[in-house]
Motif scaffolding. Sequence first.
Motif, PDB file in Angstrom:
ATOM      1  N   ALA A  27       0.802  -1.408   0.240  1.00  0.00           N
ATOM      2  CA  ALA A  27       0.202   0.073  -0.034  1.00  0.00           C
ATOM      3  C   ALA A  27       0.904   1.086   0.006  1.00  0.00           C
ATOM      4  CB  ALA A  27      -1.043  -0.019   1.383  1.00  0.00           C
ATOM      5  N   THR A  28       2.137   1.054   0.061  1.00  0.00           N
ATOM      6  CA  THR A  28       2.837   2.925   0.310  1.00  0.00           C
ATOM      7  C   THR A  28       3.772   2.884  -1.446  1.00  0.00           C
ATOM      8  OG1 THR A  28       4.798   0.822   1.089  1.00  0.00           O
ATOM      9  CG2 THR A  28       4.035   1.998   2.309  1.00  0.00           C
ATOM     10  N   VAL A  29       2.911   1.903  -2.094  1.00  0.00           N
ATOM     11  CA  VAL A  29       3.299   2.051  -3.519  1.00  0.00           C
ATOM     12  C   VAL A  29       3.028   4.005  -3.509  1.00  0.00           C
ATOM     13  CG1 VAL A  29       3.321   2.525  -6.250  1.00  0.00           C
ATOM     14  CG2 VAL A  29       3.562   0.008  -4.925  1.00  0.00           C
ATOM     15  N   ALA A  30       3.624   4.823  -4.300  1.00  0.00           N
ATOM     16  CA  ALA A  30       4.342   6.593  -4.200  1.00  0.00           C
ATOM     17  C   ALA A  30       3.140   6.723  -4.948  1.00  0.00           C
ATOM     18  CB  ALA A  30       5.622   6.941  -4.641  1.00  0.00           C
ATOM     19  N   SER A  31       2.977   6.189  -5.994  1.00  0.00           N
ATOM     20  CA  SER A  31       1.054   6.870  -6.733  1.00  0.00           C
ATOM     21  C   SER A  31       0.453   5.431  -7.292  1.00  0.00           C
ATOM     22  CB  SER A  31       1.367   7.657  -7.420  1.00  0.00           C
ATOM     23  OG  SER A  31       2.110   6.983  -9.007  1.00  0.00           O
ATOM     24  N   LEU A  32      -0.592   5.705  -7.872  1.00  0.00           N
ATOM     25  CA  LEU A  32      -1.953   4.789  -8.334  1.00  0.00           C
ATOM     26  C   LEU A  32      -1.197   4.972  -9.480  1.00  0.00           C
ATOM     27  CD1 LEU A  32      -4.217   3.658  -8.541  1.00  0.00           C
ATOM     28  CD2 LEU A  32      -5.140   5.640  -9.695  1.00  0.00           C
ATOM     29  N   ARG A  33      -0.475   5.824  -9.862  1.00  0.00           N
ATOM     30  CA  ARG A  33       0.456   5.554 -12.066  1.00  0.00           C
ATOM     31  C   ARG A  33       1.484   4.044 -11.239  1.00  0.00           C
ATOM     32  NH1 ARG A  33       1.391   9.000 -16.677  1.00  0.00           N
ATOM     33  NH2 ARG A  33      -0.768   9.929 -15.929  1.00  0.00           N
ATOM     34  N   GLU A  34       1.831   4.585 -10.324  1.00  0.00           N
ATOM     35  CA  GLU A  34       3.218   3.104 -10.557  1.00  0.00           C
ATOM     36  C   GLU A  34       2.779   2.300 -10.681  1.00  0.00           C
ATOM     37  OE1 GLU A  34       5.252   5.295  -7.528  1.00  0.00           O
ATOM     38  OE2 GLU A  34       6.488   6.527  -8.747  1.00  0.00           O
ATOM     39  N   ALA A  35       1.648   2.089  -9.811  1.00  0.00           N
ATOM     40  CA  ALA A  35       1.194   0.773  -9.184  1.00  0.00           C
ATOM     41  C   ALA A  35       0.479   0.382 -10.196  1.00  0.00           C
ATOM     42  CB  ALA A  35       0.097   0.777  -7.415  1.00  0.00           C
ATOM     43  N   VAL A  36      -0.584   1.324 -10.931  1.00  0.00           N
ATOM     44  CA  VAL A  36      -1.194   0.186 -12.127  1.00  0.00           C
ATOM     45  C   VAL A  36       0.361  -0.194 -13.556  1.00  0.00           C
ATOM     46  CG1 VAL A  36      -2.414   0.924 -14.099  1.00  0.00           C
ATOM     47  CG2 VAL A  36      -3.327   1.830 -11.890  1.00  0.00           C
ATOM     48  N   ASP A  37       1.548   0.672 -13.700  1.00  0.00           N
ATOM     49  CA  ASP A  37       2.644   0.327 -14.761  1.00  0.00           C
ATOM     50  C   ASP A  37       3.054  -0.795 -13.600  1.00  0.00           C
ATOM     51  OD1 ASP A  37       4.740   1.173 -15.963  1.00  0.00           O
ATOM     52  OD2 ASP A  37       5.452   1.209 -14.407  1.00  0.00           O
ATOM     53  N   VAL A  63     -10.089  -2.545 -13.458  1.00  0.00           N
ATOM     54  CA  VAL A  63      -9.333  -1.007 -12.480  1.00  0.00           C
ATOM     55  C   VAL A  63     -11.063  -0.156 -12.205  1.00  0.00           C
ATOM     56  CG1 VAL A  63      -8.636   1.654 -12.655  1.00  0.00           C
ATOM     57  CG2 VAL A  63      -7.187  -0.868 -13.212  1.00  0.00           C
ATOM     58  N   GLU A  64     -11.754  -0.328 -12.898  1.00  0.00           N
ATOM     59  CA  GLU A  64     -13.203   0.204 -12.863  1.00  0.00           C
ATOM     60  C   GLU A  64     -14.281   0.261 -11.729  1.00  0.00           C
ATOM     61  OE1 GLU A  64     -16.007   3.225 -15.347  1.00  0.00           O
ATOM     62  OE2 GLU A  64     -16.392   0.708 -16.475  1.00  0.00           O
ATOM     63  N   ALA A  65     -14.310  -1.155 -11.692  1.00  0.00           N
ATOM     64  CA  ALA A  65     -15.176  -2.506 -10.657  1.00  0.00           C
ATOM     65  C   ALA A  65     -14.868  -1.816  -9.438  1.00  0.00           C
ATOM     66  CB  ALA A  65     -14.778  -3.619 -11.005  1.00  0.00           C
ATOM     67  N   PRO A  66     -13.698  -1.831  -8.680  1.00  0.00           N
ATOM     68  CA  PRO A  66     -13.116  -2.026  -8.015  1.00  0.00           C
ATOM     69  C   PRO A  66     -13.193  -0.027  -7.479  1.00  0.00           C
ATOM     70  CG  PRO A  66     -11.075  -2.592  -8.402  1.00  0.00           C
ATOM     71  CD  PRO A  66     -12.252  -2.836  -9.338  1.00  0.00           C
ATOM     72  N   LEU A  67     -12.682   0.943  -8.296  1.00  0.00           N
ATOM     73  CA  LEU A  67     -12.872   2.376  -8.191  1.00  0.00           C
ATOM     74  C   LEU A  67     -15.083   2.379  -8.189  1.00  0.00           C
ATOM     75  CD1 LEU A  67     -12.522   5.241  -8.993  1.00  0.00           C
ATOM     76  CD2 LEU A  67     -12.789   5.027 -10.817  1.00  0.00           C
ATOM     77  N   LEU A  68     -15.542   2.006  -8.656  1.00  0.00           N
ATOM     78  CA  LEU A  68     -16.868   2.259  -8.444  1.00  0.00           C
ATOM     79  C   LEU A  68     -17.184   1.776  -7.647  1.00  0.00           C
ATOM     80  CD1 LEU A  68     -18.026   1.171 -12.117  1.00  0.00           C
ATOM     81  CD2 LEU A  68     -18.037   3.793 -11.619  1.00  0.00           C
ATOM     82  N   LYS A  69     -16.979   1.200  -6.722  1.00  0.00           N
ATOM     83  CA  LYS A  69     -17.294   0.149  -5.315  1.00  0.00           C
ATOM     84  C   LYS A  69     -16.628   0.895  -4.431  1.00  0.00           C
ATOM     85  CE  LYS A  69     -17.314  -4.987  -3.148  1.00  0.00           C
ATOM     86  NZ  LYS A  69     -16.987  -5.316  -2.724  1.00  0.00           N
TER      87      LYS A  69
END
Length: 109
Positions: A27-37, A63-69
């Motif tokens: 959970a400490t990954v610096a950014s969402l972008r880095e996590a997705v990458d 990505v979209e399903a957990p975002l919406l939830k």
Amino acid sequence: MSKAEDLAENAAVNSALFELTQSSEAATVASLREAVDLFVRRYLDEMDGEMSTDFYDLVLSEVEAPLLKAVMEYTRQNQSRASTMLGLNRGTLRKKLKQYAIDNRGPAL
């Protein structure tokens, strides 16, 4: 900095991020972008050269399903607030909730 040094630095960063996700501190990954990458690259590595014709849709749906939830939970199932927060039309939000079978009737008791 040379191109080889840039590539080596990027490889070191990616390696460090990969190791991070293997630990309980993911959970400490610096950014969402880095996590997705990181996870997209890992998935592509696991495909081992196989071709996919719907990879874009696969990633977006994952990505979209957990975002919406998460947003629905955050807004306490308030579709108006959630649609505003997401920048979506309320009808579009309803369609997506149905598409992903996300129950938006409220928290389970």
